[in-house]
Design a protein around this motif. Structure first.
Motif, PDB file in Angstrom:
ATOM      1  N   HIS A 128      61.567  21.135  46.688  1.00 41.92           N
ATOM      2  CA  HIS A 128      61.421  21.463  48.105  1.00 41.92           C
ATOM      3  C   HIS A 128      60.336  22.508  48.312  1.00 41.92           C
ATOM      4  O   HIS A 128      60.017  23.272  47.404  1.00 41.92           O
ATOM      5  CB  HIS A 128      62.737  21.968  48.696  1.00 41.92           C
ATOM      6  CG  HIS A 128      63.232  23.226  48.068  1.00 41.92           C
ATOM      7  ND1 HIS A 128      64.039  23.225  46.956  1.00 41.92           N
ATOM      8  CD2 HIS A 128      63.010  24.530  48.356  1.00 41.92           C
ATOM      9  CE1 HIS A 128      64.308  24.469  46.611  1.00 41.92           C
ATOM     10  NE2 HIS A 128      63.682  25.285  47.435  1.00 41.92           N
ATOM     11  N   MET A 129      59.785  22.510  49.504  1.00 43.24           N
ATOM     12  CA  MET A 129      58.883  23.566  49.942  1.00 43.24           C
ATOM     13  C   MET A 129      59.143  23.820  51.417  1.00 43.24           C
ATOM     14  O   MET A 129      59.382  22.882  52.180  1.00 43.24           O
ATOM     15  CB  MET A 129      57.414  23.228  49.682  1.00 43.24           C
ATOM     16  CG  MET A 129      56.871  22.037  50.411  1.00 43.24           C
ATOM     17  SD  MET A 129      55.089  21.735  50.159  1.00 43.24           S
ATOM     18  CE  MET A 129      55.012  21.440  48.419  1.00 43.24           C
ATOM     19  N   ILE A 130      59.137  25.096  51.775  1.00 43.99           N
ATOM     20  CA  ILE A 130      59.347  25.488  53.171  1.00 43.99           C
ATOM     21  C   ILE A 130      57.979  25.691  53.796  1.00 43.99           C
ATOM     22  O   ILE A 130      57.140  26.421  53.269  1.00 43.99           O
ATOM     23  CB  ILE A 130      60.202  26.760  53.267  1.00 43.99           C
ATOM     24  CG1 ILE A 130      61.562  26.551  52.588  1.00 43.99           C
ATOM     25  CG2 ILE A 130      60.394  27.161  54.735  1.00 43.99           C
ATOM     26  CD1 ILE A 130      62.412  27.808  52.473  1.00 43.99           C
ATOM     27  N   VAL A 131      57.770  25.029  54.935  1.00 42.35           N
ATOM     28  CA  VAL A 131      56.460  24.969  55.571  1.00 42.35           C
ATOM     29  C   VAL A 131      56.572  25.456  57.014  1.00 42.35           C
ATOM     30  O   VAL A 131      57.474  25.048  57.736  1.00 42.35           O
ATOM     31  CB  VAL A 131      55.928  23.514  55.553  1.00 42.35           C
ATOM     32  CG1 VAL A 131      54.539  23.419  56.149  1.00 42.35           C
ATOM     33  CG2 VAL A 131      55.969  22.929  54.140  1.00 42.35           C
ATOM     34  N   LEU A 132      55.642  26.313  57.416  1.00 38.65           N
ATOM     35  CA  LEU A 132      55.549  26.744  58.812  1.00 38.65           C
ATOM     36  C   LEU A 132      54.341  26.077  59.444  1.00 38.65           C
ATOM     37  O   LEU A 132      53.239  26.121  58.895  1.00 38.65           O
ATOM     38  CB  LEU A 132      55.376  28.261  58.910  1.00 38.65           C
ATOM     39  CG  LEU A 132      56.529  29.125  58.430  1.00 38.65           C
ATOM     40  CD1 LEU A 132      56.163  30.602  58.569  1.00 38.65           C
ATOM     41  CD2 LEU A 132      57.791  28.817  59.208  1.00 38.65           C
ATOM     42  N   GLY A 133      54.551  25.449  60.590  1.00 39.38           N
ATOM     43  CA  GLY A 133      53.464  24.784  61.297  1.00 39.38           C
ATOM     44  C   GLY A 133      53.150  23.428  60.709  1.00 39.38           C
ATOM     45  O   GLY A 133      53.683  23.029  59.670  1.00 39.38           O
ATOM     46  N   CYS A 134      52.289  22.718  61.408  1.00 39.20           N
ATOM     47  CA  CYS A 134      51.925  21.378  60.974  1.00 39.20           C
ATOM     48  C   CYS A 134      50.493  21.063  61.410  1.00 39.20           C
ATOM     49  O   CYS A 134      49.858  21.862  62.098  1.00 39.20           O
ATOM     50  CB  CYS A 134      52.894  20.338  61.529  1.00 39.20           C
ATOM     51  SG  CYS A 134      52.923  20.238  63.330  1.00 39.20           S
ATOM     52  N   ALA A 135      50.022  19.926  61.004  1.00 38.15           N
ATOM     53  CA  ALA A 135      48.720  19.418  61.419  1.00 38.15           C
ATOM     54  C   ALA A 135      48.974  18.191  62.279  1.00 38.15           C
ATOM     55  O   ALA A 135      49.857  17.385  61.968  1.00 38.15           O
ATOM     56  CB  ALA A 135      47.882  19.051  60.194  1.00 38.15           C
ATOM     57  N   GLY A 136      48.244  18.072  63.347  1.00 38.61           N
ATOM     58  CA  GLY A 136      48.428  16.931  64.227  1.00 38.61           C
ATOM     59  C   GLY A 136      47.112  16.379  64.724  1.00 38.61           C
ATOM     60  O   GLY A 136      46.149  17.126  64.916  1.00 38.61           O
ATOM     61  N   TRP A 137      47.081  15.077  64.881  1.00 40.60           N
ATOM     62  CA  TRP A 137      45.911  14.389  65.403  1.00 40.60           C
ATOM     63  C   TRP A 137      46.378  13.445  66.498  1.00 40.60           C
ATOM     64  O   TRP A 137      47.383  12.751  66.332  1.00 40.60           O
ATOM     65  CB  TRP A 137      45.229  13.562  64.322  1.00 40.60           C
ATOM     66  CG  TRP A 137      44.605  14.347  63.218  1.00 40.60           C
ATOM     67  CD1 TRP A 137      43.293  14.721  63.123  1.00 40.60           C
ATOM     68  CD2 TRP A 137      45.236  14.821  62.018  1.00 40.60           C
ATOM     69  NE1 TRP A 137      43.076  15.418  61.958  1.00 40.60           N
ATOM     70  CE2 TRP A 137      44.255  15.502  61.253  1.00 40.60           C
ATOM     71  CE3 TRP A 137      46.539  14.777  61.527  1.00 40.60           C
ATOM     72  CZ2 TRP A 137      44.537  16.097  60.031  1.00 40.60           C
ATOM     73  CZ3 TRP A 137      46.823  15.371  60.306  1.00 40.60           C
ATOM     74  CH2 TRP A 137      45.817  16.020  59.573  1.00 40.60           C
ATOM     75  N   SER A 138      45.666  13.394  67.609  1.00 41.31           N
ATOM     76  CA  SER A 138      45.991  12.436  68.658  1.00 41.31           C
ATOM     77  C   SER A 138      45.516  11.047  68.214  1.00 41.31           C
ATOM     78  O   SER A 138      44.763  10.913  67.241  1.00 41.31           O
ATOM     79  CB  SER A 138      45.320  12.845  69.976  1.00 41.31           C
ATOM     80  OG  SER A 138      43.918  12.898  69.815  1.00 41.31           O
ATOM     81  N   GLY A 139      45.959  10.029  68.924  1.00 38.84           N
ATOM     82  CA  GLY A 139      45.586   8.661  68.587  1.00 38.84           C
ATOM     83  C   GLY A 139      44.077   8.495  68.483  1.00 38.84           C
ATOM     84  O   GLY A 139      43.350   8.905  69.388  1.00 38.84           O
ATOM     85  N   GLY A 140      43.591   7.962  67.370  1.00 41.84           N
ATOM     86  CA  GLY A 140      42.178   7.721  67.147  1.00 41.84           C
ATOM     87  C   GLY A 140      41.414   8.911  66.571  1.00 41.84           C
ATOM     88  O   GLY A 140      40.322   8.742  66.025  1.00 41.84           O
ATOM     89  N   GLN A 141      41.961  10.120  66.683  1.00 38.97           N
ATOM     90  CA  GLN A 141      41.251  11.313  66.208  1.00 38.97           C
ATOM     91  C   GLN A 141      41.095  11.313  64.693  1.00 38.97           C
ATOM     92  O   GLN A 141      40.001  11.564  64.168  1.00 38.97           O
ATOM     93  CB  GLN A 141      41.987  12.567  66.673  1.00 38.97           C
ATOM     94  CG  GLN A 141      41.282  13.848  66.289  1.00 38.97           C
ATOM     95  CD  GLN A 141      42.051  15.086  66.733  1.00 38.97           C
ATOM     96  OE1 GLN A 141      43.166  15.012  67.244  1.00 38.97           O
ATOM     97  NE2 GLN A 141      41.445  16.247  66.522  1.00 38.97           N
ATOM     98  N   LEU A 142      42.158  11.041  63.968  1.00 40.33           N
ATOM     99  CA  LEU A 142      42.070  11.029  62.511  1.00 40.33           C
ATOM    100  C   LEU A 142      41.156   9.898  62.042  1.00 40.33           C
ATOM    101  O   LEU A 142      40.357  10.084  61.123  1.00 40.33           O
ATOM    102  CB  LEU A 142      43.450  10.908  61.869  1.00 40.33           C
ATOM    103  CG  LEU A 142      43.458  10.866  60.345  1.00 40.33           C
ATOM    104  CD1 LEU A 142      42.786  12.113  59.745  1.00 40.33           C
ATOM    105  CD2 LEU A 142      44.896  10.752  59.831  1.00 40.33           C
ATOM    106  N   GLU A 143      41.240   8.752  62.670  1.00 37.69           N
ATOM    107  CA  GLU A 143      40.380   7.633  62.296  1.00 37.69           C
ATOM    108  C   GLU A 143      38.903   8.029  62.426  1.00 37.69           C
ATOM    109  O   GLU A 143      38.076   7.689  61.579  1.00 37.69           O
ATOM    110  CB  GLU A 143      40.682   6.404  63.161  1.00 37.69           C
ATOM    111  CG  GLU A 143      42.047   5.815  62.944  1.00 37.69           C
ATOM    112  CD  GLU A 143      43.164   6.560  63.671  1.00 37.69           C
ATOM    113  OE1 GLU A 143      44.324   6.160  63.508  1.00 37.69           O
ATOM    114  OE2 GLU A 143      42.905   7.541  64.389  1.00 37.69           O
ATOM    115  N   SER A 144      38.583   8.762  63.482  1.00 36.91           N
ATOM    116  CA  SER A 144      37.214   9.243  63.677  1.00 36.91           C
ATOM    117  C   SER A 144      36.812  10.197  62.552  1.00 36.91           C
ATOM    118  O   SER A 144      35.684  10.126  62.036  1.00 36.91           O
ATOM    119  CB  SER A 144      37.106   9.937  65.037  1.00 36.91           C
ATOM    120  OG  SER A 144      35.826  10.473  65.224  1.00 36.91           O
ATOM    121  N   GLU A 145      37.713  11.087  62.150  1.00 35.63           N
ATOM    122  CA  GLU A 145      37.423  12.016  61.062  1.00 35.63           C
ATOM    123  C   GLU A 145      37.267  11.272  59.730  1.00 35.63           C
ATOM    124  O   GLU A 145      36.432  11.644  58.903  1.00 35.63           O
ATOM    125  CB  GLU A 145      38.509  13.077  60.958  1.00 35.63           C
ATOM    126  CG  GLU A 145      38.508  14.044  62.124  1.00 35.63           C
ATOM    127  CD  GLU A 145      39.575  15.120  62.034  1.00 35.63           C
ATOM    128  OE1 GLU A 145      40.149  15.336  60.933  1.00 35.63           O
ATOM    129  OE2 GLU A 145      39.844  15.757  63.066  1.00 35.63           O
TER     130      GLU A 145
END
Length: 191
Positions: A128-145
């Motif tokens: 296990h690992m305890i994580v604070l926060g996350c990464a998010g991409w709106s629809g199509g944003q990650l595909e562009s990256e």
């Protein structure tokens, strides 16, 4: 109708490995576990960045959870720049915690207090690992990256997350793709 993405671009349960050209300090040399991938957006957790001044005891104390001293000394991971106050646990089996969300056959994400209470006293999942926060991409944003060559994709490997030292996870992810990071340029392009 579901907005879950199928086919080659189905990234749930994959790693994103940052290319050297990705200079954003939130993601420089990062390895991101993709927890959810749909047409409307993507959620991931960075698995190779630690908070330098926070430990698990800070979360346990904030949530009024009793903990063993050694469990309080566990590191906290910086999962990304979104929702920095949200707590997530990436973990292996068992997967029967309240709110557990399966990512792969070997990995789940949970963000309920019951798993934190168990981890705090040594009764949680072995991995296990305890994580604070996350990464998010709106629809199509990650595909562009991805098209911009800011990320490599790889099969998720829990051994990188739980067996490889934090400071070596990016290099190990590259190595498992048969890429020597020293040979990568910081310049990206498309043919």
């Amino acid at each position: 109708m579901t907005d879950e993405v199928q086919g080659d671009m189905a990234l749930k349960g994959a790693f994103l490995i940052a290319m050297p050209a990705l200079k954003d300090p939130n993601f420089f040399h990062s390895v991101v576990c993709i927890c959810e991938y749909t047409a409307s957006g993507t959620l991931g957790l960075v698995v190779n960045q630690l908070y330098p001044s926070l430990l698990a005891k800070d979360v346990f104390q904030e949530l009024n959870i009793d903990y063993l001293p050694e469990r309080g000394e566990m590191p906290l991971y910086n999962g990304g720049p979104v929702n920095g106050g949200d707590v997530f646990v990436l973990h292996g089996p068992p997967f029967d915690w309240g709110g557990s969300f399966r990512i792969t056959d070997d990995l789940a994400m949970t963000n309920t207090k019951d798993i934190l209470e168990a981890i705090a006293v040594g009764n949680g999942p072995d991995l296990h690992m305890i994580v604070l926060g996350c990464a998010g991409w709106s629809g199509g944003q990650l595909e562009s990256e991805l098209k911009g060559n800011f990320w490599l994709t790889a099969s998720l490997d829990v051994s990188i997350m739980f067996d490889v030292p934090v400071g070596r996870r990016w290099e190990e992810g590259m190595r498992r793709l048969n890429i020597d990071p020293a040979l990568l340029s910081g310049i990206s392009g498309n043919a």
